[in-house]
Design a protein around this motif. Structure first.
Motif, PDB file in Angstrom:
ATOM      1  N   SER A 351      -4.562   1.229   4.970  1.00 29.60           N
ATOM      2  CA  SER A 351      -4.074   1.461   6.345  1.00 29.60           C
ATOM      3  C   SER A 351      -3.947   0.117   6.863  1.00 29.60           C
ATOM      4  N   THR A 353      -2.065  -1.213  10.581  1.00 29.84           N
ATOM      5  CA  THR A 353      -1.468  -0.579  11.585  1.00 29.84           C
ATOM      6  C   THR A 353      -1.495  -1.129  12.873  1.00 29.84           C
ATOM      7  N   SER A 377      -0.284   2.453   3.759  1.00 33.47           N
ATOM      8  CA  SER A 377       0.498   3.002   4.819  1.00 33.47           C
ATOM      9  C   SER A 377       0.402   2.108   5.799  1.00 33.47           C
ATOM     10  N   LYS A 378       1.572   1.821   6.216  1.00 34.38           N
ATOM     11  CA  LYS A 378       1.968   0.941   7.414  1.00 34.38           C
ATOM     12  C   LYS A 378       2.692   1.524   8.616  1.00 34.38           C
ATOM     13  N   SER A 379       2.336   1.204   9.863  1.00 32.83           N
ATOM     14  CA  SER A 379       2.957   1.810  10.951  1.00 32.83           C
ATOM     15  C   SER A 379       2.500   0.840  12.126  1.00 32.83           C
ATOM     16  N   GLY A 380       3.353   0.898  13.029  1.00 30.32           N
ATOM     17  CA  GLY A 380       3.184   0.029  14.222  1.00 30.32           C
ATOM     18  C   GLY A 380       2.913  -1.460  14.225  1.00 30.32           C
TER      19      GLY A 380
END
Length: 395
Positions: A351, A353, A377-380
């Motif tokens: 992760s 993020t 998982s990549k976000s923000g």
């Protein structure tokens, strides 16, 4: 999180008198379970029970006796403790500044002792060989923000602490300065012995400043060598500056047998500036899926000019190879090497993020065995580039 789930038809099951504390998620069964706020109180047996008289019959019996650890198993087999190794003896030693005063008091201390350092400069002229669990601490800053008088440890050998069988080290509220260290191959502030270590190590740094590890081109802070295994390495609220090597090097098991050098690595709320190697260099290779680590958490840190030394082959500020569970979150990275994540066996959970990158390359993502896109998982995450950085990239 959901703690009651149904995966099929439940019409043949009758529900009665079941209560769910507020916030509990029960999916499709919500209409058959009564949910609402519940206050708890701890009984003499150590368990929590609802304090409302209306819920007296809910949960485990009130007269239930919890079985103690020493009441189970074969009497001749030693029982594991709670895992705590620091400060458990209750003995505190007071140390004064000077030449090798720290060496002498460490030699006299016993397993689980605490050594409190008075303000001043401690010069260490021979490596401290540690085969016991010790806490070495200065004074924390005052609550009003006033800084305590500094405790500074300088060392005149390639290594300050050498961890041996049974050695565990906790450093708190002090500064380590490498200004006196000689230029030797394999310099490292903390390292494991060259002999195999059977015990699982624990290393913690809290409120620690490390600086001036520059005399050698690859001067590490912590080096976990072959045939060593740290159960936990934790770095928090600390600062590192002017270091040519890595902060945590745990990449000695290169035969790809599935072995690795650290199970849990936490690097939290710390600052790194002018560091030539990666903040974390972790390697687990091969196809062996019999173990579940390493677990790496790197959150809330600030990195500036990290990972760009020519001696850093990965050119990464974080280099994680074969890590099974990764949480990299809320870090600010300026003019540093990319974050590199290499997946090998198993079903790794990565992760990435809410990180902010300035004049820093995009992630390096590799899958060595799995056929498909990288499973991170990549976000923000945010990337920003100055005009000078853009011109350098396009040249």
């Amino acid at each position: 999180e959901t703690f009651v789930e149904s995966y099929g038809d439940t019409s043949g099951i009758a529900f009665s008198g079941n209560h769910v504390a507020a916030g509990g998620v029960v999916e499709q069964l919500s209409s058959q379970l009564e949910a609402g706020p519940v206050e708890f109180e701890r009984a003499e047996n150590g368990l929590l029970y609802p304090s409302s008289a209306a819920l007296t019959g809910i949960g485990a019996p009130r007269d239930l006796k919890v079985v103690a650890l020493d009441q189970v198993g074969a009497r001749w087999y030693p029982k594991p403790d709670d895992g705590g190794v620091f400060g458990i003896s209750g003995t505190v030693h007071k140390a004064s500044p000077g030449d090798d005063t720290l060496v002498d008091i460490v030699a006299a201390a016993s397993d689980g002792d605490v050594i409190e350092l008075a303000p001043g400069i401690y010069t260490v002229n021979r490596a401290i060989q540690l085969d016991k669990s010790l806490t070495i601490k200065g004074a924390p800053s005052h609550e009003k923000g006033e800084k305590a008088e500094p405790v500074v440890i300088q060392f005149a050998r390639p290594t300050l602490f050498e961890l041996r069988e049974g050695g565990n080290l906790q450093l708190q509220f002090l500064t380590v300065d490498g200004i006196l260290a000689p230029d030797s191959v394999g310099n490292s502030m903390i390292r494991t012995t060259s002999y195999p270590i059977q015990s699982n190590l624990q290393i913690e740094m809290d409120g620690v400043t490390v600086r001036n590890l520059v005399v050698n081109k690859s001067f590490n802070v912590l080096t976990l060598g072959k045939s060593s295994m740290a159960d936990r390495v934790e770095i928090k609220n600390s600062q590192f500056a002017d270091i040519t090597g890595a902060i945590v090097s745990a990449a000695a098991e290169t035969e790809d047998y599935g072995q690795y050098n650290v199970e849990y690595l936490d690097i939290v709320d710390s600052k790194f500036a002018d560091v030539g190697g990666p903040v974390a260099d972790i390697y687990r290779g091969g196809r062996d899926e019999s173990t579940f680590g390493p677990y790496v958490k790197i959150t809330g840190n600030e990195l500036a000019n990290v990972g760009l030394a020519v001696t850093n082959a990965s050119q990464a500020s974080i280099n994680l190879h074969g890590v099974q569970t990764t949480d990299v979150r809320r870090n600010q990275v300026v003019e540093s090497g990319a974050f590199r994540f290499v997946h090998t066996v198993g079903t790794p959970k990565t992760s990435i993020t809410e990180n902010r990158f300035i004049d820093t390359p995009d992630f390096i993502l590799e899958e060595l065995i799995y056929e498909g896109d990288h499973r991170a998982s990549k976000s923000g995450n945010q990337f920003a580039y100055s005009e000078a950085a853009v011109d350098e990239i396009t040249e």
